[in-house]
Design an enzyme around this catalytic site. Structure first.
Site, PDB file in Angstrom:
ATOM      1  N   SER A  25       0.935  -1.382  -0.125  1.00 35.85           N
ATOM      2  CA  SER A  25       0.025  -0.031   0.003  1.00 35.85           C
ATOM      3  C   SER A  25       0.846   1.368   0.016  1.00 35.85           C
ATOM      4  O   SER A  25       0.569   2.316  -0.595  1.00 35.85           O
ATOM      5  CB  SER A  25      -0.871  -0.060   1.236  1.00 35.85           C
ATOM      6  OG  SER A  25      -1.834  -0.998   1.178  1.00 35.85           O
ATOM      7  N   ARG A  29       1.412   4.181  -3.012  1.00 38.33           N
ATOM      8  CA  ARG A  29       0.909   5.750  -2.706  1.00 38.33           C
ATOM      9  C   ARG A  29       2.440   6.475  -2.816  1.00 38.33           C
ATOM     10  O   ARG A  29       2.339   7.774  -3.412  1.00 38.33           O
ATOM     11  CB  ARG A  29       0.661   5.718  -1.214  1.00 38.33           C
ATOM     12  CG  ARG A  29      -0.932   5.134  -1.040  1.00 38.33           C
ATOM     13  CD  ARG A  29      -1.147   4.737   0.233  1.00 38.33           C
ATOM     14  NE  ARG A  29      -2.855   4.518   0.620  1.00 38.33           N
ATOM     15  CZ  ARG A  29      -3.125   3.323  -0.031  1.00 38.33           C
ATOM     16  NH1 ARG A  29      -2.498   2.533  -0.434  1.00 38.33           N
ATOM     17  NH2 ARG A  29      -4.579   3.246   0.202  1.00 38.33           N
ATOM     18  N   GLY A  96      -6.190  -3.590  -7.863  1.00 37.57           N
ATOM     19  CA  GLY A  96      -7.277  -2.875  -7.495  1.00 37.57           C
ATOM     20  C   GLY A  96      -6.882  -1.675  -7.094  1.00 37.57           C
ATOM     21  O   GLY A  96      -7.527  -0.407  -7.232  1.00 37.57           O
ATOM     22  N   ARG A 124     -14.015  -7.000 -10.724  1.00 39.99           N
ATOM     23  CA  ARG A 124     -14.307  -6.378  -9.358  1.00 39.99           C
ATOM     24  C   ARG A 124     -15.046  -4.988  -9.388  1.00 39.99           C
ATOM     25  O   ARG A 124     -14.998  -4.349 -10.570  1.00 39.99           O
ATOM     26  CB  ARG A 124     -12.754  -6.099  -8.776  1.00 39.99           C
ATOM     27  CG  ARG A 124     -12.352  -7.528  -8.684  1.00 39.99           C
ATOM     28  CD  ARG A 124     -10.694  -7.326  -7.843  1.00 39.99           C
ATOM     29  NE  ARG A 124     -11.021  -6.862  -6.678  1.00 39.99           N
ATOM     30  CZ  ARG A 124      -9.873  -6.431  -6.088  1.00 39.99           C
ATOM     31  NH1 ARG A 124      -8.671  -6.660  -6.494  1.00 39.99           N
ATOM     32  NH2 ARG A 124      -9.948  -5.995  -4.667  1.00 39.99           N
ATOM     33  N   SER A 168     -13.646   1.413   2.725  1.00 35.94           N
ATOM     34  CA  SER A 168     -12.605   0.852   1.808  1.00 35.94           C
ATOM     35  C   SER A 168     -11.398   1.780   1.712  1.00 35.94           C
ATOM     36  O   SER A 168     -11.734   3.241   1.232  1.00 35.94           O
ATOM     37  CB  SER A 168     -13.154   0.612   0.447  1.00 35.94           C
ATOM     38  OG  SER A 168     -12.107   0.869  -0.621  1.00 35.94           O
ATOM     39  N   GLN A 170      -9.124   2.206  -0.296  1.00 35.75           N
ATOM     40  CA  GLN A 170      -8.984   2.437  -1.813  1.00 35.75           C
ATOM     41  C   GLN A 170      -9.802   3.665  -2.381  1.00 35.75           C
ATOM     42  O   GLN A 170      -9.413   4.533  -2.929  1.00 35.75           O
ATOM     43  CB  GLN A 170      -9.171   1.152  -2.712  1.00 35.75           C
ATOM     44  CG  GLN A 170      -7.888   0.239  -2.237  1.00 35.75           C
ATOM     45  CD  GLN A 170      -8.142  -0.998  -3.302  1.00 35.75           C
ATOM     46  OE1 GLN A 170      -9.271  -1.431  -3.709  1.00 35.75           O
ATOM     47  NE2 GLN A 170      -7.193  -2.023  -3.119  1.00 35.75           N
ATOM     48  N   ASP A 317      -6.744  -8.107   4.768  1.00 35.46           N
ATOM     49  CA  ASP A 317      -5.994  -9.125   3.684  1.00 35.46           C
ATOM     50  C   ASP A 317      -5.600 -10.297   4.413  1.00 35.46           C
ATOM     51  O   ASP A 317      -5.028 -11.288   3.792  1.00 35.46           O
ATOM     52  CB  ASP A 317      -4.993  -8.172   3.075  1.00 35.46           C
ATOM     53  CG  ASP A 317      -5.461  -7.275   2.118  1.00 35.46           C
ATOM     54  OD1 ASP A 317      -6.546  -7.448   1.640  1.00 35.46           O
ATOM     55  OD2 ASP A 317      -4.621  -6.353   1.840  1.00 35.46           O
ATOM     56  N   LYS A 344     -12.827  -9.506  -3.311  1.00 41.82           N
ATOM     57  CA  LYS A 344     -11.270  -9.473  -3.522  1.00 41.82           C
ATOM     58  C   LYS A 344     -10.809 -10.162  -4.786  1.00 41.82           C
ATOM     59  O   LYS A 344     -11.637 -10.201  -5.663  1.00 41.82           O
ATOM     60  CB  LYS A 344     -10.635 -10.011  -2.237  1.00 41.82           C
ATOM     61  CG  LYS A 344     -10.902  -9.019  -0.827  1.00 41.82           C
ATOM     62  CD  LYS A 344     -10.266  -7.738  -1.104  1.00 41.82           C
ATOM     63  CE  LYS A 344     -10.553  -6.785   0.012  1.00 41.82           C
ATOM     64  NZ  LYS A 344     -10.084  -5.504  -0.114  1.00 41.82           N
ATOM     65  N   ARG A 348     -13.010 -14.562  -1.632  1.00 43.36           N
ATOM     66  CA  ARG A 348     -12.141 -15.227  -0.678  1.00 43.36           C
ATOM     67  C   ARG A 348     -12.899 -16.057   0.270  1.00 43.36           C
ATOM     68  O   ARG A 348     -12.457 -16.866   1.170  1.00 43.36           O
ATOM     69  CB  ARG A 348     -11.199 -14.317   0.165  1.00 43.36           C
ATOM     70  CG  ARG A 348     -10.017 -13.929  -0.832  1.00 43.36           C
ATOM     71  CD  ARG A 348      -9.203 -12.973  -0.219  1.00 43.36           C
ATOM     72  NE  ARG A 348      -8.080 -12.553  -1.081  1.00 43.36           N
ATOM     73  CZ  ARG A 348      -7.180 -11.626  -1.215  1.00 43.36           C
ATOM     74  NH1 ARG A 348      -7.467 -10.474  -0.183  1.00 43.36           N
ATOM     75  NH2 ARG A 348      -6.156 -11.315  -2.169  1.00 43.36           N
TER      76      ARG A 348
HETATM   77  C1  S3P Z   1      -5.802  -1.436   0.034  1.00 39.55           C
HETATM   78  C2  S3P Z   1      -7.008  -1.556   0.705  1.00 39.55           C
HETATM   79  C3  S3P Z   1      -7.627  -2.543   0.808  1.00 39.55           C
HETATM   80  C4  S3P Z   1      -6.621  -3.968   0.748  1.00 39.55           C
HETATM   81  C5  S3P Z   1      -5.849  -3.839  -0.456  1.00 39.55           C
HETATM   82  C6  S3P Z   1      -5.237  -2.726  -0.417  1.00 39.55           C
HETATM   83  C7  S3P Z   1      -4.951  -0.083  -0.189  1.00 39.55           C
HETATM   84  O1  S3P Z   1      -8.442  -2.709  -0.102  1.00 39.55           O
HETATM   85  O2  S3P Z   1      -7.566  -5.166   0.656  1.00 39.55           O
HETATM   86  O3  S3P Z   1      -5.227  -5.099  -0.657  1.00 39.55           O
HETATM   87  O4  S3P Z   1      -3.797  -0.101  -0.502  1.00 39.55           O
HETATM   88  O5  S3P Z   1      -5.544   0.887  -0.077  1.00 39.55           O
HETATM   89  P1  S3P Z   1     -10.120  -2.016   0.239  1.00 39.55           P
HETATM   90  O6  S3P Z   1      -9.899  -0.715   0.060  1.00 39.55           O
HETATM   91  O7  S3P Z   1     -10.849  -2.612  -1.165  1.00 39.55           O
HETATM   92  O8  S3P Z   1     -10.511  -2.567   1.370  1.00 39.55           O
END
Ligand code: S3P
Length: 435
Positions: A25, A29, A96, A124, A168, A170, A317, A344, A348
């Site tokens: 993550s 970023r 994602g 997704r 989320s 993300q 995760d 996911k 899962r």
């Molecule tokens: C992530 C957020 C999570 C996580 C993914 C990485 C991120 O997803 O499951 O592996 O880097 O912001 P979600 O935002 O869909 O929960």
């Protein structure tokens, strides 16, 4: 579709020290925020994995100069508004995080970009990002099902308060990226607090972002300028978790995991291990930005656990691994409020149940989770396991295999490179380590 033979029991336990690869993550970023900042951003201990490669390549397609060597990446950012119209569709691969965060960055540009992904990513949900961004004036077209491929037509972004419907990070991060380019300050409110790497990193680069005491309400002011920084990426706790769990469940193990991210929005797995009675110690290190430290863990007997909706974001995760811990614990465990698992890289809930059942684990499906019956030993009913193309399912099953004494193979092991290309090298080093 690489099928490999897995290590199984009896193994003499796991022993040794692992420097866990960089946090996924944070690596994503650092690339993106570096790209919209002015000057150099130096990223140390960057995670070289397929997912982070997707972000790096997409930013190059958007005209950003990025230099790389084995462990360091240097981004030459030219500021907010400096991204250039890509000549071709942006390739998101399996990622994602790349897709959703980029949608936020692209929303306020003055060009149109299209995004496409692999088979799994194209299933997704993207409406969860497109909807809040649209409320801010963004123009994002997806398929009728709300999936990739998508087209983002850059437009004027309005500062307006947004209430997110799903927990989320993300989606929150996409909204924050768009908010930086908005015409007024705004607030985003989350359903539950999720990982806060975007907020922490943007503050370091000079953005005006405050998180209120409920940890769910974030105020963001638009910015003219962010300044490049040095980012030292800590080890990914989501990768460390495979060895934390392996050491906890394989008899006679003792493992030290170095420089692991200990950001409280990510450490749900440590709270679970503690509640289950695992034997571990944490050594925090001095830090200014993201918390990190070393974790030493030894084998122990485990108690059952109940996981509820509020616990989910900090261990989203790691839930496949929680199912594995529960399968080795005394008593019946429950994971509830985890419907997000269904969207996911694979569903899962289905893939965890399907694969652990092959090892003889008794596990029942719930619409939003599972009930797991812990046992000391299992009765394997097949010798071919499958990652289903999902990196975390592949690694979890490689750890589960260490508790069985049958010959076992893993189909589609290549998927593991999405987040942890050197996973089997590190696992082997612990299996060969001396007690
Ligand atoms: C992530 C957020 C999570 C996580 C993914 C990485 C991120 O997803 O499951 O592996 O880097 O912001 P979600 O935002 O869909 O929960």
């Amino acid at each position: 579709m690489r099928k490999i033979k897995l290590d199984t029991f009896p193994v003499g336990g796991l022993h040794g020290i692992i420097n866990v690869p960089g946090d996924k993550s944070i690596s994503h970023r650092a690339l993106m925020i570096g790209a919209i900042s002015e000057g150099q951003t130096v990223i140390n201990h960057f995670l070289w994995s397929q997912d982070c490669r997707s972000t790096l390549n997409a930013l190059r397609q958007l005209g950003v100069t990025i230099l790389e060597n084995k462990e360091q990446v240097i981004v030459h950012g030219e500021g907010i508004g400096s991204l250039k119209s890509p000549e071709q569709s942006l390739e998101m691969g399996n990622s994602g995080t790349t897709t959703r965060l980029l949608m936020g960055l692209l929303a306020g540009t003055n060009f149109t970009s299209s995004l496409q992904g692999d088979e799994s990513l194209s299933q997704r949900p993207m409406k969860r990002v497109a909807d809040p961004l649209s409320k801010m004036g963004a123009k994002i077209a997806t398929t009728k099902r709300g999936t990739l491929p998508a087209v983002v037509t850059g437009s004027k972004i309005h500062g307006t308060n947004i209430q997110l419907q799903v927990a989320s990070a993300q989606v929150k991060s996409a909204v924050i990226f768009a908010a930086l380019q908005a015409d007024a300050p705004m607030t985003v409110t989350e359903k539950l607090p999720t990982r806060n790497h975007t907020e922490l990193m943007l503050r370091k680069f000079g953005a005006d972002i405050t998180t209120q005491s409920d940890q769910k309400t974030i105020n963001i002011k638009p910015v003219d300028k962010l300044r490049g920084q040095v980012i030292n990426v800590p080890g990914d706790i989501s990768s460390a978790a495979f060895f934390l769990v392996a050491a906890a469940i394989v008899p006679n193990s003792k493992v030290l995991l170095k420089n692991v991210s200990l950001n409280p929005t990510r450490t749900g797995i440590l709270r679970v291990l503690e509640q289950m009675g695992a034997n571990f110690r944490i050594f925090y290190k001095e830090n200014k930005d993201e918390s990190y430290g070393d974790i030493e863990i030894r084998t122990s007997s485990l108690k059952s656990i109940r996981i509820a909706e509020n616990d989910i974001p900090a261990l989203i995760d790691e839930l496949p691994l929680v199912a594995l811990l529960a399968a080795c614990a005394d008593g019946v465990s429950e994971i509830r409020g985890a419907a997000e698992l269904r969207v996911k890289e694979t569903d899962r809930i289905t893939t965890v149940i399907q694969e652990l059942s092959k090892l003889g684990v008794l596990i029942n499906e719930l619409p939003d989770g599972m009930v797991i019956h812990g046992r000391k030993s299992w009765k394997t009913n097949t010798n071919v396991l499958d990652s289903h193309g999902d990196h975390r399912i592949g690694m979890m099953m490689a750890v589960a295999a260490l508790r069985t004494d049958q010959e076992l193979y893993l189909n589609d092991s290549g998927a593991i490179a999405v987040s942890y290309p050197s996973f089997f090298v590190d696992l082997k080093s612990l299996l060969n380590g001396r007690s």
